[in-house]
Design a protein around this motif. Structure first.
Motif, PDB file in Angstrom:
ATOM      1  N   SER A 325       0.829  -1.215   0.000  1.00  0.00           N
ATOM      2  CA  SER A 325       0.000   0.000   0.000  1.00  0.00           C
ATOM      3  C   SER A 325       0.856   1.256   0.000  1.00  0.00           C
ATOM      4  N   ILE A 326       2.045   1.179   0.591  1.00  0.00           N
ATOM      5  CA  ILE A 326       2.957   2.326   0.612  1.00  0.00           C
ATOM      6  C   ILE A 326       3.689   2.466  -0.719  1.00  0.00           C
ATOM      7  N   LEU A 327       4.178   1.352  -1.242  1.00  0.00           N
ATOM      8  CA  LEU A 327       4.937   1.380  -2.494  1.00  0.00           C
ATOM      9  C   LEU A 327       4.048   1.586  -3.713  1.00  0.00           C
ATOM     10  N   ASN A 328       2.800   1.116  -3.619  1.00  0.00           N
ATOM     11  CA  ASN A 328       1.857   1.245  -4.733  1.00  0.00           C
ATOM     12  C   ASN A 328       2.344   0.527  -5.986  1.00  0.00           C
ATOM     13  N   ILE A 329       2.888  -0.668  -5.817  1.00  0.00           N
ATOM     14  CA  ILE A 329       3.279  -1.512  -6.949  1.00  0.00           C
ATOM     15  C   ILE A 329       2.530  -2.829  -6.827  1.00  0.00           C
ATOM     16  N   GLY A 330       2.485  -3.595  -7.917  1.00  0.00           N
ATOM     17  CA  GLY A 330       1.768  -4.854  -7.903  1.00  0.00           C
ATOM     18  C   GLY A 330       2.482  -5.924  -7.083  1.00  0.00           C
ATOM     19  N   PHE A 331       1.704  -6.832  -6.510  1.00  0.00           N
ATOM     20  CA  PHE A 331       2.305  -7.940  -5.767  1.00  0.00           C
ATOM     21  C   PHE A 331       3.180  -8.802  -6.674  1.00  0.00           C
ATOM     22  N   ASP A 332       2.837  -8.842  -7.963  1.00  0.00           N
ATOM     23  CA  ASP A 332       3.650  -9.652  -8.882  1.00  0.00           C
ATOM     24  C   ASP A 332       4.999  -9.010  -9.167  1.00  0.00           C
ATOM     25  N   SER A 333       5.230  -7.805  -8.650  1.00  0.00           N
ATOM     26  CA  SER A 333       6.541  -7.162  -8.759  1.00  0.00           C
ATOM     27  C   SER A 333       7.408  -7.418  -7.532  1.00  0.00           C
ATOM     28  N   MET A 334       6.892  -8.226  -6.601  1.00  0.00           N
ATOM     29  CA  MET A 334       7.565  -8.419  -5.319  1.00  0.00           C
ATOM     30  C   MET A 334       8.133  -9.822  -5.172  1.00  0.00           C
ATOM     31  N   VAL A 335       9.265  -9.910  -4.464  1.00  0.00           N
ATOM     32  CA  VAL A 335       9.887 -11.174  -4.079  1.00  0.00           C
ATOM     33  C   VAL A 335       9.986 -11.181  -2.557  1.00  0.00           C
ATOM     34  N   PHE A 336       9.578 -12.280  -1.928  1.00  0.00           N
ATOM     35  CA  PHE A 336       9.634 -12.397  -0.477  1.00  0.00           C
ATOM     36  C   PHE A 336      10.553 -13.546  -0.100  1.00  0.00           C
ATOM     37  N   LEU A 337      11.550 -13.260   0.750  1.00  0.00           N
ATOM     38  CA  LEU A 337      12.501 -14.277   1.196  1.00  0.00           C
ATOM     39  C   LEU A 337      12.338 -14.518   2.694  1.00  0.00           C
ATOM     40  N   ASP A 338      12.134 -15.789   3.049  1.00  0.00           N
ATOM     41  CA  ASP A 338      11.956 -16.164   4.460  1.00  0.00           C
ATOM     42  C   ASP A 338      12.470 -17.593   4.618  1.00  0.00           C
ATOM     43  N   ASP A 339      13.218 -17.836   5.693  1.00  0.00           N
ATOM     44  CA  ASP A 339      13.758 -19.175   5.924  1.00  0.00           C
ATOM     45  C   ASP A 339      12.698 -20.162   6.399  1.00  0.00           C
ATOM     46  N   ASN A 340      11.558 -19.659   6.866  1.00  0.00           N
ATOM     47  CA  ASN A 340      10.527 -20.493   7.498  1.00  0.00           C
ATOM     48  C   ASN A 340       9.524 -21.010   6.462  1.00  0.00           C
ATOM     49  N   PRO A 341       9.432 -22.337   6.249  1.00  0.00           N
ATOM     50  CA  PRO A 341       8.499 -22.884   5.253  1.00  0.00           C
ATOM     51  C   PRO A 341       7.046 -22.524   5.543  1.00  0.00           C
ATOM     52  N   PHE A 342       6.676 -22.465   6.827  1.00  0.00           N
ATOM     53  CA  PHE A 342       5.294 -22.111   7.182  1.00  0.00           C
ATOM     54  C   PHE A 342       4.964 -20.698   6.711  1.00  0.00           C
ATOM     55  N   CYS A 502       3.161   5.130 -10.072  1.00  0.00           N
ATOM     56  CA  CYS A 502       2.104   4.995  -9.070  1.00  0.00           C
ATOM     57  C   CYS A 502       2.516   5.574  -7.719  1.00  0.00           C
ATOM     58  N   ARG A 503       3.778   5.944  -7.578  1.00  0.00           N
ATOM     59  CA  ARG A 503       4.218   6.556  -6.322  1.00  0.00           C
ATOM     60  C   ARG A 503       3.544   7.893  -6.075  1.00  0.00           C
ATOM     61  N   VAL A 504       3.039   8.544  -7.121  1.00  0.00           N
ATOM     62  CA  VAL A 504       2.502   9.892  -6.955  1.00  0.00           C
ATOM     63  C   VAL A 504       0.992   9.947  -7.173  1.00  0.00           C
ATOM     64  N   LEU A 505       0.325   8.828  -7.047  1.00  0.00           N
ATOM     65  CA  LEU A 505      -1.127   8.822  -7.184  1.00  0.00           C
ATOM     66  C   LEU A 505      -1.775   9.628  -6.063  1.00  0.00           C
ATOM     67  N   LYS A 506      -2.978  10.124  -6.365  1.00  0.00           N
ATOM     68  CA  LYS A 506      -3.808  10.839  -5.386  1.00  0.00           C
ATOM     69  C   LYS A 506      -3.167  12.149  -4.907  1.00  0.00           C
ATOM     70  N   ARG A 507      -2.387  12.764  -5.785  1.00  0.00           N
ATOM     71  CA  ARG A 507      -1.829  14.070  -5.440  1.00  0.00           C
ATOM     72  C   ARG A 507      -2.223  15.142  -6.451  1.00  0.00           C
ATOM     73  N   GLY A 508      -3.140  14.790  -7.374  1.00  0.00           N
ATOM     74  CA  GLY A 508      -3.599  15.756  -8.364  1.00  0.00           C
ATOM     75  C   GLY A 508      -2.741  15.845  -9.600  1.00  0.00           C
ATOM     76  N   MET A 509      -1.798  14.911  -9.763  1.00  0.00           N
ATOM     77  CA  MET A 509      -0.901  14.968 -10.922  1.00  0.00           C
ATOM     78  C   MET A 509      -1.649  14.736 -12.226  1.00  0.00           C
ATOM     79  N   GLU A 510      -2.725  13.964 -12.190  1.00  0.00           N
ATOM     80  CA  GLU A 510      -3.515  13.721 -13.400  1.00  0.00           C
ATOM     81  C   GLU A 510      -4.105  15.036 -13.921  1.00  0.00           C
ATOM     82  N   ASN A 511      -4.661  15.849 -12.995  1.00  0.00           N
ATOM     83  CA  ASN A 511      -5.230  17.137 -13.399  1.00  0.00           C
ATOM     84  C   ASN A 511      -4.152  18.083 -13.908  1.00  0.00           C
ATOM     85  N   PHE A 512      -3.033  18.122 -13.212  1.00  0.00           N
ATOM     86  CA  PHE A 512      -1.928  18.987 -13.624  1.00  0.00           C
ATOM     87  C   PHE A 512      -1.431  18.602 -15.017  1.00  0.00           C
ATOM     88  N   THR A 513      -1.314  17.305 -15.255  1.00  0.00           N
ATOM     89  CA  THR A 513      -0.836  16.824 -16.562  1.00  0.00           C
ATOM     90  C   THR A 513      -1.806  17.208 -17.673  1.00  0.00           C
TER      91      THR A 513
END
Length: 579
Positions: A325-342, A502-513
């Motif tokens: 939610s902070i990065l505003n990128i898709g989950f398919d752009s992410m890699v998660f590394l954890d030693d725990n199989p669970f 997507c880092r700058v969504l909801k700041r009015g950049m669409e209207n400015f553009t």
């Protein structure tokens, strides 16, 4: 790695009509490529692509590429894959005089350069396989001193290929020499198969080669990883910091398992420097989790390397969703590394699209396993990438501030936002091209451009090209949006491309553009702007973009098109000033 037999089954079954995106790919080779074709089609389906593939006749590379009337040019592929093997190169080398042998690499580079410079191929992506070494032992190790030796020429050729790819933005090198370094020559090549079939790649190697090739195709198409999320205990360091204490965790350059974790951190540090966003999702007290980053003398990673740090007693799934939610990128752009199989299984089952590698039990094997996955293939790179972590750290501060405001307008005004608007220049062309390749969600038509493509558009006097930066009181986001408008006639402009980070969504950049687009269009004498939305699996968020901006639907259009009259346009409200 999936087997060739499984890939063949996928290729035979094919894709359901309309389900997968289509890619036109041509393959020309100097050895038998039928099984590679099969492996590519199967791998394409695994990656979400239906490959429309043209396979040239055996050993017709030069004819297909140099003859403008050949079947290759008639096919009009998006990607042209050239496979000139080390074996055929060796055969040619053996028939030359010593003087001619010393220029073999230069001749091959000259041929490929002429292909890249062919104006007919200007809009194509050329993927060239480099050359796995064959140690012929004619000179032994002394071959490194003899420029006419085959070893010398192959190594020179691979070196010069890298330089050539830097000069031509449409050229990508598929590093199968690197694959052979990892797998070994006995895995890559089977002599008995070669003598009976002219097939250079063994059955075991085909899935690896097809995967490496599709890594490049996917990266060019905008499908690649942007973010690495790390667990901490027994992933970044050995031991559990909450139980073992700061002095008890395993790190260091000496003997023992601590070396494995330190070298793992070195790899992560290089990813961060390359522009991969590094985040933490740990079940821990925040102060305890941060202590090694701040105080342990053997920590390679520091807090400044982490874009978003989530350490609490929430689930990994919840923390990863917060990061997203902070990065505003898709989950398919992410890699998660954890030693725990669970934990790995919980994340896989609850977050669709995220990549969760099955880390080995032994931390000493982490890196070699991760190397083999080639998780972070890219189609572009610029020096601006190294600033990405800081930008996302600042974004986390903005998110935190926004929660203190009850009124969105007051929050936006408090940011003191300013933007630099310009055309495409030699300074921003690499970033514009990179953003076109990376932007998937806010991308109205999802057209991918290379540096050369953007440069050509910048030099076209009929094109209106606009780039936008965004800066606020927290920091500079750099170049975050671009628009390309092309004339349909003297009064109408068509929005060929509109993409935004997507880092700058909801700041009015669409209207400015849009305000800027209208201003530029009016100044050039145009009366109307037409926009088009081409849906993809990822850009649904902008499906209503044009109607929300006041565009009117074009009813008789074959695609989703909207028009905006400039005569009575009223500037849209926004809180961004021109710098």
């Amino acid at each position: 790695m999936i087997s060739f037999i499984e890939l063949r089954k996928l290729a035979k079954r094919g894709a359901e009509e309309g389900i997968l995106a289509k890619v036109k790919l041509a393959l020309v080779g100097d050895t038998a490529t039928q099984f590679l074709v099969t492996a590519l089609k199967g791998t394409g389906i695994l990656r979400g692509y239906e490959i429309d593939l043209f396979e040239a006749e055996y050993n017709q590379v030069e004819r297909q590429l140099l003859d403008p009337t050949s079947d290759l040019y008639q096919f009009n592929a998006d990607f042209i894959v050239i496979f000139q093997s080390t074996h055929k190169l060796g055969e040619h080398h053996s028939m030359l005089s010593a003087e001619q042998q010393a220029t073999l690499a230069d001749e091959r580079i000259s041929f490929l350069a002429s292909v890249c410079e062919n104006p007919v191929l200007a809009g194509k992506k050329i993927i060239y396989f480099n050359y796995p070494e064959i140690e012929d032992t004619v000179f032994g190790s002394y071959a490194n001193k003899v420029d006419s030796s085959f070893t010398f020429q192959v190594r020179k050729l691979n070196y010069e290929l890298m330089h050539l790819s830097q000069q031509h933005q449409n050229l990508f090198i598929c590093d199968i020499a690197g694959l052979q370094n990892k797998l070994g020559r006995d895995v890559m090549f089977a002599a008995n198969v070669y003598t009976s079939t002219e097939m250079i790649l063994s059955m075991d190697a085909l899935p690896y080669v097809a995967s490496r090739l599709m890594d490049i195709v996917c990266a060019v198409k905008g499908q690649f990883k942007k973010c690495l999320i790390l667990d901490l205990d027994n992933t970044v360091w050995g031991g559990v910091v909450g139980d073992d204490g700061l002095e008890g965790i395993q790190l260091g350059h000496g003997l023992g398992i601590g070396k494995a974790f330190t070298e793992f951190q070195m790899w992560v540090k290089k990813l961060k420097q390359r522009g991969i966003i590094i985040c933490v999702a740990s079940k821990n007290n925040e102060d305890t989790a941060k202590e090694p980053f701040e105080k342990h003398p053997d920590m390679v990673l520091k807090l400044d390397d982490i874009a978003v740090f989530q350490a609490n007693w929430e689930t990994k799934v919840d923390n990863i969703r917060t990061i997203q939610s902070i990065l505003n990128i898709g989950f398919d752009s992410m890699v998660f590394l954890d030693d725990n199989p669970f934990e790995r299984n919980m994340v896989r089952e609850n977050i669709k699209g995220i990549t969760v590698p099955e880390l080995p039990e032994d931390p000493a094997e982490y890196l070699e396993y991760l190397y083999s996955l080639n998780l972070f293939e890219t189609a572009s790179y610029s020096n601006l990438d190294k600033d990405r972590t800081k930008q996302y750290q600042v974004e986390a501060q903005r998110v935190s501030l926004s929660k203190t405001f009850t009124n969105e307008v007051d929050f936006l005004k408090s940011l003191n936002m300013v933007s630099v608007v310009s055309g495409f220049t030699k300074f921003n062309i690499p970033r514009v091209a990179q953003l076109s390749q990376r932007s998937n969600q806010f991308n109205l038509r999802t057209v991918r451009y290379t540096d050369a493509d953007i440069e050509a558009l910048a030099n076209d006097p009929n094109v209106i090209d606009l780039s936008f930066t965004l800066e606020d009181k927290f920091g500079d986001n750099g170049l975050i949006a671009a628009v390309i408008m092309k004339p349909l006639d003297k009064e109408i402009l068509f929005v060929d491309t509109w993409f935004m980070s997507c880092r700058v969504l909801k700041r009015g950049m669409e209207n400015f553009t849009l305000n800027t687009m209208v201003e530029k269009a009016k100044a050039a004498g145009y009366k109307k702007i037409i926009g088009e939305y081409l849906p993809t699996p990822k850009n649904g968020m902008v499906a209503e973009h044009y109607p929300q901006l006041g565009f009117t639907s074009i009813v008789d259009s074959n695609t989703n098109q909207w028009e905006l009259s400039l005569t009575d346009y009223k500037e849209r409200e926004c809180y961004i000033n021109i710098k």
